[in-house]
Motif scaffolding. Structure first.
Motif, PDB file in Angstrom:
ATOM      1  N   TYR B  20       0.646  -1.229   0.038  1.00 28.47           N
ATOM      2  CA  TYR B  20      -0.085   0.227   0.042  1.00 28.47           C
ATOM      3  C   TYR B  20       1.047   1.261   0.027  1.00 28.47           C
ATOM      4  N   ALA B  21       1.794   1.265   0.756  1.00 22.67           N
ATOM      5  CA  ALA B  21       2.783   2.526   0.923  1.00 22.67           C
ATOM      6  C   ALA B  21       3.510   2.654  -0.234  1.00 22.67           C
ATOM      7  N   LEU B  22       3.889   1.533  -0.986  1.00 21.91           N
ATOM      8  CA  LEU B  22       5.139   1.765  -1.675  1.00 21.91           C
ATOM      9  C   LEU B  22       4.688   1.986  -3.195  1.00 21.91           C
ATOM     10  N   VAL B  23       3.385   1.477  -3.433  1.00 22.82           N
ATOM     11  CA  VAL B  23       2.704   1.403  -4.823  1.00 22.82           C
ATOM     12  C   VAL B  23       2.790   2.683  -5.679  1.00 22.82           C
ATOM     13  N   PRO B  24       2.501   3.781  -5.170  1.00 18.60           N
ATOM     14  CA  PRO B  24       2.616   4.975  -5.817  1.00 18.60           C
ATOM     15  C   PRO B  24       4.128   5.665  -6.070  1.00 18.60           C
ATOM     16  N   VAL B  25       4.816   5.172  -5.102  1.00 15.41           N
ATOM     17  CA  VAL B  25       6.401   5.609  -5.196  1.00 15.41           C
ATOM     18  C   VAL B  25       6.927   4.807  -6.222  1.00 15.41           C
ATOM     19  N   ALA B  26       6.914   3.534  -6.420  1.00 17.11           N
ATOM     20  CA  ALA B  26       7.339   2.615  -7.365  1.00 17.11           C
ATOM     21  C   ALA B  26       6.774   3.049  -8.857  1.00 17.11           C
ATOM     22  N   TRP B  27       5.448   3.359  -8.810  1.00 19.86           N
ATOM     23  CA  TRP B  27       4.626   3.705  -9.960  1.00 19.86           C
ATOM     24  C   TRP B  27       5.148   5.246 -10.526  1.00 19.86           C
ATOM     25  N   ILE B  28       5.526   6.103  -9.641  1.00 14.49           N
ATOM     26  CA  ILE B  28       6.201   7.233 -10.207  1.00 14.49           C
ATOM     27  C   ILE B  28       7.271   7.211 -10.781  1.00 14.49           C
ATOM     28  N   ILE B  29       8.126   6.130 -10.054  1.00 14.59           N
ATOM     29  CA  ILE B  29       9.492   6.104 -10.732  1.00 14.59           C
ATOM     30  C   ILE B  29       9.487   5.285 -11.730  1.00 14.59           C
ATOM     31  N   SER B  30       8.725   4.349 -12.046  1.00 11.54           N
ATOM     32  CA  SER B  30       8.570   3.725 -13.233  1.00 11.54           C
ATOM     33  C   SER B  30       8.115   4.573 -14.303  1.00 11.54           C
ATOM     34  N   LEU B  31       7.085   5.446 -14.348  1.00 14.54           N
ATOM     35  CA  LEU B  31       6.942   6.521 -15.252  1.00 14.54           C
ATOM     36  C   LEU B  31       7.820   7.173 -15.546  1.00 14.54           C
ATOM     37  N   SER B  32       8.735   7.506 -14.689  1.00 17.05           N
ATOM     38  CA  SER B  32       9.871   8.665 -14.893  1.00 17.05           C
ATOM     39  C   SER B  32      11.082   7.829 -15.751  1.00 17.05           C
ATOM     40  N   LEU B  33      11.048   6.671 -15.613  1.00 22.62           N
ATOM     41  CA  LEU B  33      12.036   5.820 -16.389  1.00 22.62           C
ATOM     42  C   LEU B  33      11.719   5.329 -17.724  1.00 22.62           C
ATOM     43  N   LYS B  34      10.212   5.588 -18.002  1.00 22.45           N
ATOM     44  CA  LYS B  34       9.728   4.928 -19.478  1.00 22.45           C
ATOM     45  C   LYS B  34      10.153   5.966 -20.569  1.00 22.45           C
ATOM     46  N   ARG B  35      10.443   5.292 -21.586  1.00 19.64           N
ATOM     47  CA  ARG B  35      10.696   6.148 -22.950  1.00 19.64           C
ATOM     48  C   ARG B  35       9.575   6.772 -23.452  1.00 19.64           C
ATOM     49  N   SER B  36       9.509   7.955 -24.034  1.00 22.68           N
ATOM     50  CA  SER B  36       8.342   8.887 -24.214  1.00 22.68           C
ATOM     51  C   SER B  36       7.248   8.019 -24.942  1.00 22.68           C
ATOM     52  N   GLY B  37       7.756   6.969 -25.951  1.00 20.40           N
ATOM     53  CA  GLY B  37       6.679   6.037 -26.783  1.00 20.40           C
ATOM     54  C   GLY B  37       6.089   5.051 -25.671  1.00 20.40           C
ATOM     55  N   ASP B  38       6.831   4.675 -24.514  1.00 21.16           N
ATOM     56  CA  ASP B  38       6.185   3.701 -23.683  1.00 21.16           C
ATOM     57  C   ASP B  38       5.128   4.424 -22.730  1.00 21.16           C
ATOM     58  N   LEU B  39       5.118   5.653 -22.646  1.00 19.57           N
ATOM     59  CA  LEU B  39       4.139   6.389 -21.557  1.00 19.57           C
ATOM     60  C   LEU B  39       2.893   5.758 -21.533  1.00 19.57           C
ATOM     61  N   ASN B  40       2.200   5.248 -22.592  1.00 18.83           N
ATOM     62  CA  ASN B  40       0.664   5.014 -22.522  1.00 18.83           C
ATOM     63  C   ASN B  40       0.702   3.624 -22.649  1.00 18.83           C
ATOM     64  N   ASP B  41       1.763   2.730 -22.370  1.00 18.68           N
ATOM     65  CA  ASP B  41       1.517   1.432 -22.414  1.00 18.68           C
ATOM     66  C   ASP B  41       0.700   0.745 -21.116  1.00 18.68           C
ATOM     67  N   GLN B  42       0.422   1.544 -20.172  1.00 24.19           N
ATOM     68  CA  GLN B  42      -0.247   1.181 -19.237  1.00 24.19           C
ATOM     69  C   GLN B  42       0.530  -0.023 -18.175  1.00 24.19           C
ATOM     70  N   ARG B  43       1.464  -0.159 -18.553  1.00 22.75           N
ATOM     71  CA  ARG B  43       2.545  -1.093 -17.955  1.00 22.75           C
ATOM     72  C   ARG B  43       2.871  -0.715 -16.548  1.00 22.75           C
ATOM     73  N   PHE B  44       3.031  -1.386 -15.406  1.00 22.10           N
ATOM     74  CA  PHE B  44       3.544  -0.951 -14.015  1.00 22.10           C
ATOM     75  C   PHE B  44       5.009  -0.772 -14.178  1.00 22.10           C
ATOM     76  N   ILE B  45       5.652  -1.822 -14.916  1.00 19.01           N
ATOM     77  CA  ILE B  45       7.014  -1.893 -14.930  1.00 19.01           C
ATOM     78  C   ILE B  45       7.315  -1.462 -16.253  1.00 19.01           C
ATOM     79  N   PRO B  46       8.173  -0.594 -16.309  1.00 17.09           N
ATOM     80  CA  PRO B  46       8.864  -0.205 -17.642  1.00 17.09           C
ATOM     81  C   PRO B  46       9.390  -1.327 -18.590  1.00 17.09           C
ATOM     82  N   SER B  47       9.105  -1.163 -19.858  1.00 14.37           N
ATOM     83  CA  SER B  47       9.898  -2.314 -20.586  1.00 14.37           C
ATOM     84  C   SER B  47      11.235  -2.104 -21.032  1.00 14.37           C
ATOM     85  N   ALA B  48      11.455  -0.663 -21.247  1.00 14.62           N
ATOM     86  CA  ALA B  48      13.000  -0.359 -21.307  1.00 14.62           C
ATOM     87  C   ALA B  48      13.023   0.965 -20.523  1.00 14.62           C
TER      88      ALA B  48
END
Lengths: 291, 275
Positions: B20-48
């Protein structure tokens, strides 16, 4: 009064003076100024038309659909989030109190929501629920535009609020839990009371003062909600709260007269809520303060 | 047997809390590491993984300026607030004086005060006297609104100090000044430090004053800057930049809070319940 006592008194006031002066200057003076502004037509876009209008600003605010709708929205968000926070926070407090395994880890991670900027957590949840970017729809196999419909937008807003502030509630309640003499619980256990009976008959009554203090602070805090709503919907889909209305009239539309009337009304609402709490539960509140 | 079942129950609950405590933090980190083309892939973990978003926010003038403003303003407000609160808390804990109740009531009133009620007057005043969009314009309200928190936390800590120690030091020949700096100050330091962290977090977190009382890079702090980020073109959502900026302002605070976890819990609960 002896000279020593009066010297002590003078020193005490001298030491408190800077803090008191700062608090008076930044709250009492501006709220007085807000009261004065609220009795005038004062629009920064048309400053030459300023004039005294009496209660006209209040009449137009109280006569408008926008204010009452915002008040209802604020109350919905306040009641929903504080209720859930109390239940969740209590469960969390019990967990931190009882857990033998990983107690330290739980106490540590629970501070993460507290450490995150409200704007950032609101944005994180906004992106999570977003239909194109977010993982929530994919996870639940839904096709929901969460923030563009009123009730689902409320859900996201309240959810974000709960995430952010439950840990704080839990810590307050934990402090109350640790004040309960453990002998009582042990004795009740020996006498054959079940865990549930002990919770209802011993823990909850003894926790009442702490619960009321936590409720008062969280209710007032939730009533002022601004950051989450502003970031997630900007008040769209009929989710405007009183703070968002105040901000929009004052800062976005620069109508200081009308906006100040909203400010004063919010101030009065907060005053009423505090008085209700203090009148309704006065004795236990002061009891909690004395500890 | 029942004891065992209870342990399993509370441990399972503990794991849920951690997620519960870690999900939003992990999610925002994951978003920040996504390539701009992957931002809308709806995946919780970035593919690259890519650091483009971080490079972008630090190349732009807006974010580094906001970071500097946030840090400077929060630090100055914290210093002033703690200084004033130390005087007041000392008087509350150590001195007997009539009117103490009034001081405490005033502090309680400020902690309940709705800030939105004064942003209009402050906006107008600051515009007239030239504090609008300056550091001082934010330092003043932050200092004031953190005073109750600081005074409560410090009084709770001060109450636990062995004040009589300084008397015995003075009997042994220390001057009052020496007694204070060698005996009391080192003992009080952890409490003061904890109160300072709590106040700093409060100032670092504020959004309402920051959006109302600033308009440019001169004083706009991070929360306000992030909320008003715009994409490089009007068709591009700045999601990646927002996520990267969020991670930059969140991780240091999380690290500090986790390092001083025990003290912060003590400070928060002492300030709120025992004040």
């Amino acid at each position: 009064m002896t000279s020593r006592a009066s010297a002590e008194r003078r020193l005490a006031w001298l030491l408190c003076a800077p803090a008191l002066a700062a608090m008076l200057l930044v709250t009492a003076y501006p709220i007085g100024y807000a009261l004065w502004l609220s009795l005038h037509r004062y629009d920064l876009r048309f400053p030459q038309q300023s004039q005294f209008v009496g209660l006209a600003n209040y009449i137009s605010v109280l006569g408008s659909e926008v204010w009452w709708q915002a008040l209802i929205n604020t109350l919905i968000i306040t009641v929903a989030s504080v209720t859930v926070e109390l239940v969740l926070g209590f469960a969390l407090a019990l967990l931190m109190f009882k857990a033998t395994l990983g107690r330290r880890t739980v106490r540590t991670v629970i501070l993460i929501p507290y450490a995150m900027i409200t704007v950032v957590s609101a944005l994180a949840w906004k992106f999570a629920f977003d239909p194109t970017t977010g993982f929530v729809n994919a996870l639940l196999d839904l096709d929901q535009a969460w923030l563009s419909e009123r009730w689902s937008a409320f859900f996201v807003i309240v959810f974000s609020e709960i995430w952010k502030t439950t840990p704080f509630m839990a810590l307050l309640l934990l402090a109350g839990l640790t004040l309960i003499p453990q002998d009582l619980n042990r004795a009740a256990r020996v006498d054959g009371a079940s865990a549930w009976q002990r919770l209802i008959k011993i823990t909850l009554p003894l926790m009442k003062p702490t619960i009321l203090v936590a409720l008062l602070f969280r209710t007032l805090d939730a009533f002022r909600i601004f950051d989450t709503v502003y970031v997630q919907t900007r008040g769209a889909a009929n989710t405007e709260t009183v703070s968002v209305v105040g901000y929009n009239v004052l800062i976005a539309r620069l109508n200081l007269g009308l906006g100040s009337a909203v400010s004063v009304l919010i101030f009065i609402s907060v005053l009423i809520i505090s008085l209700l709490f203090i009148k309704g539960f006065g004795a236990p509140l002061s009891q909690a303060r004395r500890k | 047997m029942q004891k065992r079942l209870e342990t399993v129950f509370w441990s399972g609950f503990g794991i849920i809390v951690m997620i519960y405590a870690l999900v939003p933090v992990a999610w925002i980190i994951s978003l920040s590491l996504k390539r701009s083309g992957d931002l809308n892939d709806q995946r919780f973990i970035p593919s690259a993984i890519s650091f483009d978003n971080y490079r972008a926010i630090f190349e732009d003038a807006q974010f580094p300026a906001a970071l500097w403003n946030s840090f400077g303003i929060a630090l100055i407000a914290t210093t002033l607030s703690i200084l004033l609160a130390m005087f007041a808390a000392y008087a509350i804990v150590r001195l007997e004086f009539s009117g103490k109740q009034w001081v405490l009531a005033g502090v309680l009133a400020i902690s309940m005060f709705p800030p939105v009620s004064i942003i209009g007057p402050l906006f107008n005043l600051w515009r007239i006297i030239g504090l609008f969009d300056t550091w001082a314009g934010l330092v003043i309200p932050y200092m004031t609104f953190t005073l109750p928190l600081a005074i409560w936390t410090l009084s709770a800590f001060f109450r636990e100090l062995p004040w009589d120690l300084d008397k015995s030091a003075r009997i042994d020949g220390a001057t009052p000044f020496q007694a204070f700096f060698h005996i009391i100050a080192p003992l009080a330091a952890p409490g003061v430090f904890t109160a300072a962290i709590l106040v700093f977090i409060f100032a670092w977190n504020d959004f309402l004053f920051a959006t109302s009382l600033t308009s440019t890079n001169a004083a706009r702090t991070v929360p306000a800057a992030i909320a008003f980020f715009t994409g490089s073109s009007q068709f591009e959502q700045p999601t990646g930049s927002i996520a990267a900026a969020s991670v930059v302002v969140t991780l240091p605070v999380i690290v500090i809070v986790l390092l001083f976890q025990k003290r912060i819990v003590a400070g928060l609960t002492a300030g709120a319940v025992k004040g």
